[in-house]
Design a protein around this motif. Structure first.
Motif, mmCIF file in Angstrom:
data_model
loop_
_atom_site.group_PDB
_atom_site.id
_atom_site.type_symbol
_atom_site.label_atom_id
_atom_site.label_comp_id
_atom_site.label_asym_id
_atom_site.label_seq_id
_atom_site.Cartn_x
_atom_site.Cartn_y
_atom_site.Cartn_z
ATOM 1 N N PRO A 16 -15.130 -2.894 -8.927
ATOM 2 C CA PRO A 16 -14.600 -1.762 -8.087
ATOM 3 C C PRO A 16 -15.566 -1.622 -6.775
ATOM 4 O O PRO A 16 -16.791 -2.118 -7.059
ATOM 5 N N SER A 62 -6.293 3.622 -3.105
ATOM 6 C CA SER A 62 -7.231 4.724 -3.585
ATOM 7 C C SER A 62 -7.737 5.688 -2.671
ATOM 8 O O SER A 62 -8.191 6.932 -3.312
ATOM 9 N N ALA A 83 -7.445 -1.094 -2.399
ATOM 10 C CA ALA A 83 -8.453 -0.066 -2.079
ATOM 11 C C ALA A 83 -7.797 1.311 -1.100
ATOM 12 O O ALA A 83 -8.147 2.372 -1.306
ATOM 13 N N TRP A 84 -6.779 0.779 -0.272
ATOM 14 C CA TRP A 84 -6.196 1.819 0.768
ATOM 15 C C TRP A 84 -5.477 2.712 -0.243
ATOM 16 O O TRP A 84 -5.705 4.032 0.014
ATOM 17 N N CYS A 88 -8.342 -3.942 2.438
ATOM 18 C CA CYS A 88 -7.386 -4.159 1.204
ATOM 19 C C CYS A 88 -6.397 -3.211 0.569
ATOM 20 O O CYS A 88 -6.632 -1.914 0.926
ATOM 21 N N CYS A 140 -15.642 -8.234 -5.146
ATOM 22 C CA CYS A 140 -14.574 -8.181 -4.234
ATOM 23 C C CYS A 140 -14.519 -9.118 -3.235
ATOM 24 O O CYS A 140 -15.658 -9.214 -2.246
ATOM 25 N N LYS A 144 -3.527 2.525 7.486
ATOM 26 C CA LYS A 144 -4.221 1.397 7.050
ATOM 27 C C LYS A 144 -4.850 0.367 7.845
ATOM 28 O O LYS A 144 -4.049 -0.017 8.534
ATOM 29 N N SER A 203 -13.696 5.435 -5.256
ATOM 30 C CA SER A 203 -14.007 3.846 -5.549
ATOM 31 C C SER A 203 -12.543 3.407 -5.508
ATOM 32 O O SER A 203 -11.552 4.081 -6.144
ATOM 33 N N CYS A 204 -12.412 2.090 -5.561
ATOM 34 C CA CYS A 204 -10.939 1.377 -5.616
ATOM 35 C C CYS A 204 -10.630 1.330 -7.105
ATOM 36 O O CYS A 204 -11.551 1.487 -8.073
ATOM 37 N N SER A 205 -9.517 0.954 -7.466
ATOM 38 C CA SER A 205 -9.229 1.019 -8.789
ATOM 39 C C SER A 205 -9.141 -0.194 -9.422
ATOM 40 O O SER A 205 -8.693 -0.367 -10.592
ATOM 41 N N ASP A 206 -9.894 -1.095 -8.812
ATOM 42 C CA ASP A 206 -10.144 -2.384 -9.628
ATOM 43 C C ASP A 206 -11.227 -2.380 -10.624
ATOM 44 O O ASP A 206 -12.552 -2.010 -10.245
#
Length: 94
Positions: free
Chosen positions: A76, A38, A35-36, A32, A12, A27, A69-72
Motif C-alpha cells: 500500500p 482509493s 490509487a485514484w 495509478c 509500488c 485523475k 492508503s491505496c487498496s493494494d
C-alpha cells in the motif's frame, strides 16, 4: 506478504515517495488508477469544501486534509490529500 505475493514483488512501481499531484476533480496523468479509486472521493469532497462535520471529530485533526492508503494490500501507498488554494489546470471556471 511472503505467503501470498509472487517472488520478487517490491514496492509500488507507479508512485514514488514525495511525488505531488494537483487536480480539481480529474485523475492526474501518470497517477495509478487503483490509487485514484482509493482517494477519488476525498479529492472531490475536499475540492468542494466539505464542512468540519465530514471528519466526525474522530478522524483527522486538520480540516482540509485526508490521509488515505491505496487498496493494494501487499504494498500500500499512503497518500496525503490536501485542499489548497492553488488553481488547478483542470478546474472548471464558474
Amino acid at each position: 506478504m511472503q505467503e501470498f505475493a509472487e517472488d520478487g514483488l517490491s514496492i509500488c512501481p507507479v508512485l514514488e515517495e514525495g511525488q505531488v499531484f494537483y487536480t480539481y476533480h480529474e485523475k492526474p496523468d501518470d497517477f495509478c488508477e487503483g490509487a485514484w479509486k482509493s482517494i477519488e472521493r476525498y479529492v472531490h469532497e475536499l475540492a468542494e469544501g466539505v464542512g468540519d462535520d465530514w471528519y466526525s471529530k474522530d478522524w483527522m485533526k486538520k480540516p482540509g486534509v485526508a490521509i488515505v492508503s491505496c487498496s493494494d494490500g501487499l504494498r500500500p501507498v499512503i497518500m496525503k490529500v490536501e485542499a489548497t488554494h492553488i488553481e488547478s489546470k483542470t478546474e472548471k471556471k464558474r
